[in-house]
Design a protein around this motif. Structure first.
Motif, mmCIF file in Angstrom:
data_model
loop_
_atom_site.group_PDB
_atom_site.id
_atom_site.type_symbol
_atom_site.label_atom_id
_atom_site.label_comp_id
_atom_site.label_asym_id
_atom_site.label_seq_id
_atom_site.Cartn_x
_atom_site.Cartn_y
_atom_site.Cartn_z
ATOM 1 N N LEU A 1 20.872 68.562 -6.928
ATOM 2 C CA LEU A 1 21.973 69.149 -5.977
ATOM 3 C C LEU A 1 21.504 67.937 -5.175
ATOM 4 N N TRP A 2 21.303 66.895 -5.211
ATOM 5 C CA TRP A 2 21.129 65.489 -4.437
ATOM 6 C C TRP A 2 22.360 65.050 -4.587
ATOM 7 N N ALA A 3 23.037 64.642 -5.834
ATOM 8 C CA ALA A 3 23.989 63.402 -6.344
ATOM 9 C C ALA A 3 24.990 64.576 -6.746
ATOM 10 N N PRO A 4 24.964 66.262 -6.267
ATOM 11 C CA PRO A 4 26.630 66.304 -6.536
ATOM 12 C C PRO A 4 26.795 66.866 -5.068
ATOM 13 N N LEU A 5 25.245 66.419 -3.605
ATOM 14 C CA LEU A 5 25.723 65.956 -2.457
ATOM 15 C C LEU A 5 25.605 64.981 -1.919
ATOM 16 N N GLY A 6 25.272 64.307 -2.591
ATOM 17 C CA GLY A 6 26.246 62.701 -1.436
ATOM 18 C C GLY A 6 27.303 62.248 -2.397
ATOM 19 N N PHE A 7 27.896 62.976 -3.913
ATOM 20 C CA PHE A 7 28.877 62.995 -4.020
ATOM 21 C C PHE A 7 29.962 63.417 -3.173
ATOM 22 N N ALA A 8 30.205 64.591 -3.141
ATOM 23 C CA ALA A 8 31.078 65.092 -1.766
ATOM 24 C C ALA A 8 31.158 64.782 -0.635
ATOM 25 N N ALA A 9 29.859 64.570 0.134
ATOM 26 C CA ALA A 9 29.534 64.158 1.806
ATOM 27 C C ALA A 9 30.374 62.236 1.203
ATOM 28 N N MET A 10 29.715 61.705 0.576
ATOM 29 C CA MET A 10 30.832 60.370 0.489
ATOM 30 C C MET A 10 32.163 60.477 0.323
ATOM 31 N N LEU A 11 32.969 61.092 -0.687
ATOM 32 C CA LEU A 11 34.382 61.437 -0.934
ATOM 33 C C LEU A 11 35.340 62.183 0.902
ATOM 34 N N LEU A 12 34.619 63.078 1.143
ATOM 35 C CA LEU A 12 35.251 63.165 2.672
ATOM 36 C C LEU A 12 34.922 62.024 3.551
ATOM 37 N N GLY A 13 33.920 61.399 3.234
ATOM 38 C CA GLY A 13 34.356 59.608 4.148
ATOM 39 C C GLY A 13 34.812 59.273 3.405
ATOM 40 N N GLY A 14 35.639 58.836 2.233
ATOM 41 C CA GLY A 14 35.917 57.985 2.093
ATOM 42 C C GLY A 14 37.520 58.564 2.498
ATOM 43 N N ALA A 15 37.755 60.103 2.021
ATOM 44 C CA ALA A 15 39.387 60.670 2.427
ATOM 45 C C ALA A 15 39.351 60.147 3.601
ATOM 46 N N ALA A 16 38.932 60.106 4.526
ATOM 47 C CA ALA A 16 38.956 59.886 6.213
ATOM 48 C C ALA A 16 39.065 58.216 6.586
ATOM 49 N N LEU A 17 38.667 57.177 5.604
ATOM 50 C CA LEU A 17 39.130 55.876 5.267
ATOM 51 C C LEU A 17 40.531 56.202 5.353
ATOM 52 N N GLY A 18 40.277 56.842 4.185
ATOM 53 C CA GLY A 18 41.953 56.543 3.281
ATOM 54 C C GLY A 18 43.609 56.911 4.569
#
Length: 201
Positions: A72-89
């Motif tokens: 779960l670590w890599a998928p959760l890391g990807f999903a969480a940071m995807l949301l962070g990046g979307a917020a920046l965009g």
């Protein structure tokens, strides 16, 4: 045997769909994405996003020492940071080199699948998380000014989780049987990333 065949089919369908999918791009979507369903479908129509998300799941399954919680670590890391990046965009933050970094993510994650490189759990989350920021920024920029940005992002996040799960399921079943197939898929993702990187730098 049936599970192995199902995983084989899921992996081959994901890789086979890559040439048919359009590439994701930064910029406002001109109203093309409206609501959760559109968000759910969007990552499935972008070859670069689709390949990265399935490959993250593949790498997690192939490199995991145990099913829980290593998967779960890599998928959760990807999903969480995807949301962070979307917020920046969505906030209009100017993030440089979004497109080259998305291409680089395919190259790196594809090579991680090929090599089955094992790293500590937090390092795995951080590696894919850095790249996920750029995927998220691309999505967020596409949704700038969209009144339904939040439900659309929710749909995109659901699609991300489903694509991760597809990669995990295929990789877990095939990590000992047909081991060449996930490696071949990883090589295809890396080559796609290399090709895109050459176009974008």
């Amino acid at each position: 045997m049936r599970t192995s065949r199902s995983a084989l089919f899921a992996l081959m369908a994901s890789v086979g769909a890559l040439p048919l999918a359009a590439l994701a791009h930064t910029g406002v979507d001109s109203g093309a994405h409206h609501g959760a369903l559109a968000g759910l479908l969007h990552p499935l129509t972008g070859a670069d996003h689709l390949a990265a998300m399935v490959a993250v799941g593949l790498w997690s399954a192939l490199a995991a020492r145990r099913a829980w919680p290593d998967l779960l670590w890599a998928p959760l890391g990807f999903a969480a940071m995807l949301l962070g990046g979307a917020a920046l965009g969505l906030a209009g933050v100017d993030v440089p080199a979004v497109e080259p970094m998305i291409a680089a993510s395919l190259l790196v994650i594809g090579l991680l699948v090929v090599t089955r490189l094992r790293v500590p759990a937090l390092a795995a989350a951080a590696i894919v998380g850095v790249f996920a920021v750029f995927h998220g920024v691309a999505h967020g920029q596409e949704l700038t000014g969209n009144a339904q940005a939040l439900p659309t992002l929710a749909g995109m996040l659901c699609a991300t989780v489903l694509l991760h799960a597809t990669g995990i399921a295929a990789g877990w079943v095939l990590r000992h049987a047909h081991a060449w197939l996930p490696r071949a898929a990883g090589a295809a993702v890396a080559l796609l990333g290399l090709s895109l990187l050459a176009q974008r730098i």
